[in-house]
Design a protein around this motif. Structure first.
Motif, short mmCIF file in Angstrom:
data_model
loop_
_atom_site.label_atom_id
_atom_site.label_comp_id
_atom_site.label_asym_id
_atom_site.label_seq_id
_atom_site.Cartn_x
_atom_site.Cartn_y
_atom_site.Cartn_z
N VAL A 31 -34.47 -12.55 -34.50
CA VAL A 31 -35.13 -11.23 -34.44
C VAL A 31 -35.78 -10.93 -35.79
CG1 VAL A 31 -34.82 -8.76 -34.08
CG2 VAL A 31 -33.50 -10.39 -32.71
N LYS A 32 -37.09 -10.70 -35.78
CA LYS A 32 -37.84 -10.40 -37.00
C LYS A 32 -38.28 -8.93 -36.99
CE LYS A 32 -40.94 -13.57 -36.30
NZ LYS A 32 -42.12 -14.47 -36.51
N PHE A 33 -38.61 -8.40 -38.17
CA PHE A 33 -38.89 -6.98 -38.29
C PHE A 33 -40.15 -6.72 -39.12
CE2 PHE A 33 -34.32 -7.47 -37.76
CZ PHE A 33 -34.03 -6.54 -36.78
N LEU A 34 -40.79 -5.59 -38.80
CA LEU A 34 -41.87 -5.04 -39.61
C LEU A 34 -41.46 -3.60 -39.94
CD1 LEU A 34 -45.70 -5.08 -38.75
CD2 LEU A 34 -44.61 -3.34 -40.13
N LEU B 59 -50.06 -0.76 -36.32
CA LEU B 59 -48.90 -1.52 -36.81
C LEU B 59 -48.03 -1.99 -35.65
CD1 LEU B 59 -48.13 0.71 -39.89
CD2 LEU B 59 -48.65 -1.75 -39.97
N LEU B 60 -47.94 -1.18 -34.60
CA LEU B 60 -47.18 -1.61 -33.42
C LEU B 60 -47.87 -2.81 -32.76
CD1 LEU B 60 -44.83 -1.28 -31.47
CD2 LEU B 60 -46.17 0.45 -30.24
N ALA B 61 -49.20 -2.81 -32.76
CA ALA B 61 -49.94 -3.96 -32.21
C ALA B 61 -49.64 -5.22 -33.01
CB ALA B 61 -51.44 -3.66 -32.23
N ILE B 62 -49.61 -5.10 -34.34
CA ILE B 62 -49.28 -6.25 -35.18
C ILE B 62 -47.88 -6.75 -34.87
CG2 ILE B 62 -48.82 -6.97 -37.56
CD1 ILE B 62 -51.07 -5.05 -38.43
N ALA B 63 -46.92 -5.81 -34.72
CA ALA B 63 -45.54 -6.18 -34.43
C ALA B 63 -45.44 -6.92 -33.09
CB ALA B 63 -44.66 -4.93 -34.42
N ALA C 165 -32.71 -3.98 -40.15
CA ALA C 165 -33.98 -4.12 -40.86
C ALA C 165 -33.84 -3.72 -42.32
CB ALA C 165 -35.05 -3.28 -40.18
N PHE C 166 -33.13 -2.65 -42.59
CA PHE C 166 -32.99 -2.20 -43.98
C PHE C 166 -32.03 -3.09 -44.77
CE2 PHE C 166 -34.69 1.77 -42.11
CZ PHE C 166 -35.77 1.92 -42.97
N GLU C 167 -31.11 -3.73 -44.08
CA GLU C 167 -30.28 -4.73 -44.75
C GLU C 167 -31.13 -5.91 -45.19
OE1 GLU C 167 -26.03 -3.99 -42.34
OE2 GLU C 167 -27.33 -5.70 -41.87
N LEU C 168 -32.04 -6.34 -44.32
CA LEU C 168 -32.88 -7.50 -44.62
C LEU C 168 -33.89 -7.20 -45.73
CD1 LEU C 168 -33.51 -8.81 -41.00
CD2 LEU C 168 -32.13 -9.90 -42.77
N LYS C 169 -34.25 -5.94 -45.91
CA LYS C 169 -35.19 -5.59 -46.97
C LYS C 169 -34.62 -5.93 -48.35
CE LYS C 169 -37.95 -2.18 -47.27
NZ LYS C 169 -38.54 -0.82 -47.41
N ASP C 170 -33.30 -5.95 -48.44
CA ASP C 170 -32.64 -6.26 -49.72
C ASP C 170 -32.23 -7.74 -49.82
OD1 ASP C 170 -32.81 -3.60 -50.54
OD2 ASP C 170 -30.98 -3.06 -49.46
N ASP C 171 -32.65 -8.53 -48.84
CA ASP C 171 -32.27 -9.95 -48.79
C ASP C 171 -33.48 -10.81 -49.17
OD1 ASP C 171 -31.50 -12.52 -48.18
OD2 ASP C 171 -30.55 -12.00 -46.28
N GLY D 112 -39.84 -15.03 -44.00
CA GLY D 112 -40.76 -14.23 -43.19
C GLY D 112 -40.07 -13.43 -42.12
N ILE D 113 -38.75 -13.24 -42.23
CA ILE D 113 -38.03 -12.46 -41.22
C ILE D 113 -38.37 -10.98 -41.33
CG2 ILE D 113 -35.72 -11.80 -40.43
CD1 ILE D 113 -34.70 -14.47 -41.38
N ILE D 114 -38.74 -10.57 -42.53
CA ILE D 114 -39.05 -9.17 -42.76
C ILE D 114 -40.43 -9.04 -43.40
CG2 ILE D 114 -37.92 -9.15 -45.03
CD1 ILE D 114 -37.60 -6.21 -42.69
N THR D 115 -41.23 -8.09 -42.92
CA THR D 115 -42.52 -7.76 -43.55
C THR D 115 -42.62 -6.24 -43.63
OG1 THR D 115 -43.70 -7.77 -41.43
CG2 THR D 115 -43.71 -9.82 -42.70
N VAL D 116 -43.56 -5.78 -44.45
CA VAL D 116 -43.81 -4.35 -44.59
C VAL D 116 -45.31 -4.10 -44.45
CG1 VAL D 116 -41.78 -3.87 -46.02
CG2 VAL D 116 -43.92 -4.60 -47.09
#
Length: 522
Positions: free
Chosen positions: A176-179, A201-205, A249-255, A262-266
């Motif tokens: 599971v990946k996140f934006l 942004l939802l379209a990108i996700a 998602a917020f846990e992964l932001k600090d990882d 590439g599991i997390i993007t902003v």
């Protein structure tokens, strides 16, 4: 006892007077009777108006809007047809938006209302199993109104798929990946632009198979949004994803490893062009290619334009993001309906009731009221036409037209539907509100907010209102427009563009849309 006898005397005397008049008795007999009847009717009318005022104030008290002392016991206040039980509605919305403990679908059923809460006997467990089977096989989300023919193509399927995409069974699954994205907050960006940006942004996700998680929302950064909903979209609407996915998602932001894989993007990982004019998801083919024309400009239906795919997608995205109101938003809508229609609702309730307002007893709810009628929307006087008049600084982006042009379209609607005489008016200009009072035969309703007296920028105007007011009243107007029977606006306005999309995925595509201009994407 004396009061009852006096009332009975009045009724008997009035009846005798009516008889004397109908039999053409001499004036020295009938004249006094006529005077008595007129005075009696005046007293009855005044008492009726007093009861209407009392009931209206009692409902206001329940909303926390009253400033006076209410003499009615809350338990004896008749039900307000135009108000919604926001606490119950909020609980039901959260229940319908969360997977069950075993990971299966929410309790979506082939029914509406609170029937899922109806207790089942052991012998009826088979019904529950069948219901669960129906859900897993393709029951559609309960926020979709109307049939497939009353919405944009594939609306029900797309809304179901969006929910599934945004609510994976296991948010901790490594696949599971996140934006994670803040809402746009550049100066000059209105609510409409912020919503359009999040649709991109939802379209990108969707295209990158990521779960979209929204973060800071500056318009919810005010005292009205309490606790964890402060500065969050959840202050106004149900969150776009589950609490579990948000936490992950917020846990992964600090990882750092997650960033490397590439599991997390902003939001900053994408260009403005990708966000605002990127690829519309093709997961459902090209459903916009079969959209029928229901928008009229200059007397003709708009058959073709260059951005039909974006129009279809933004409609789907905005409906998903605004699928369920929060308790806070529900209360805002209650106050708006009560201010506009509460007095009329009180007259209607009193006229339809055989009970004395002061002797009403608390009634226990019947099953059909609790479980079946619970899904009925709050009462609105119908038919209702919503009109968004956008002027002011919008002239730098599109052709703006005067209020008279909007009213010409309103008259056009009324020629086809002669019982139409109500308009929910949304505008930032005080001059428009003032001019509306000169149109005889129309009843205008609008939010009570300070409006522009001159041609200033929208950013300056909103700053003068304060963050809470400048967010709350446009959202109220937006939601009232989606509930109205007809809509008149300007296609050059992003706000109108989104209202039209919300209506076309809310069972109102066949109500049509009359636009005063032909701007942007056409």
């Amino acid at each position: 006892m004396k009061a009852c006898c006096y009332s009975l005397f009045l009724c008997l005397f009035a009846s005798l007077c009516q008889m004397s008049i109908s039999l053409n008795f001499p004036d020295d007999v009938g004249g006094d009777c006529r005077t008595f009847i007129n005075e009696t009717e005046k007293v009855v009318y005044e008492r009726t108006e007093e009861n209407v005022s009392l009931l209206y104030k009692a409902w206001s008290d329940l909303l926390g809007e009253s400033t006076g002392q209410i003499r009615l016991n809350r338990l004896h206040v008749p039900r307000a047809p135009h108000l919604q039980d926001c606490k119950l509605s909020g609980e039901m919305n959260h229940r319908l938006d969360a997977r069950l403990p075993n990971g299966s679908f929410p309790p979506w059923t082939v029914w509406k209302g609170l029937l899922d809460y109806l207790p089942l006997l052991p012998v009826e467990e088979q019904l529950k199993q069948y219901r669960d089977h129906v859900i897993s096989q393709g029951a559609y989300p309960p926020w979709i109104m109307g049939s497939d023919e009353e919405n944009y193509p594939l609306t029900r399927k797309v809304q179901r798929d969006l929910w599934l995409h945004q609510h994976p069974v296991d948010c901790n699954d490594p696949s599971v990946k996140f934006l994670v994205a803040d809402w746009e907050r550049l100066p000059g960006f209105g609510i409409g632009a912020q919503l359009a940006g999040m649709c991109g942004l939802l379209a990108i996700a969707i295209n990158e198979k990521r779960v979209l998680v929204t973060d800071y929302y500056n318009r919810a950064d005010h005292a009205g949004c309490k606790g964890s909903s402060r500065s969050r979209w959840s202050c106004y609407f149900i969150p776009e994803t589950s609490p579990e996915c948000r936490k992950r998602a917020f846990e992964l932001k600090d990882d750092k490893a997650a960033w490397g894989k590439g599991i997390i993007t902003v939001k900053e990982n994408y260009t403005s062009k990708e966000i605002w004019a990127g690829h519309v998801p093709r997961a459902w083919g090209n459903p916009w290619s079969i959209m029928q024309p229901t928008t009229e400009i200059n007397g003709s239906l708009l058959l073709h334009h260059r951005k039909m795919d974006r129009r279809w997608w933004r409609a789907q995205a905005i409906h998903y993001l605004m699928r369920f109101q929060s308790e806070y938003t529900c209360n805002l809508m209650n106050i708006a309906r009560h201010t506009a229609f509460g007095w009329e609702a009180a007259k209607m309730v009193l006229a339809s009731s055989s009970k004395n307002l002061f002797e009403a007893e608390q009634e226990s709810k019947l099953d059909i009221e609790r479980f079946v009628w619970s899904n009925h929307k709050p009462w609105l006087p119908r038919p209702l036409l919503s009109m968004h008049v956008r002027m002011g600084d919008k002239a730098c982006e599109m052709k703006v037209v005067g209020f008279d042009d909007y009213m010409k379209l309103a008259e056009k609607v009324r020629r086809r539907f002669p019982h139409l005489n109500r308009v929910w008016l949304s505008t930032e200009m005080q001059d428009v509100v003032d001019r509306s009072k000169s149109y005889e035969g129309w009843r205008f309703h609008y939010t009570n907010v300070t409006r522009q007296a001159g041609n200033i920028t929208m950013a300056t105007y909103e700053a003068s209102l304060g963050r809470e007011t400048s967010t709350n009243y446009p959202l109220v107007n937006f939601l009232m427009a989606t509930e109205a029977d007809f809509f008149i606006g300007a296609l050059g306005s992003t706000w109108c563009f989104l209202i039209d999309g919300m209506r076309n995925t809310g069972g109102k595509v066949m109500s049509g849309y009359l636009s005063v201009n032909k701007d942007r994407f056409w």
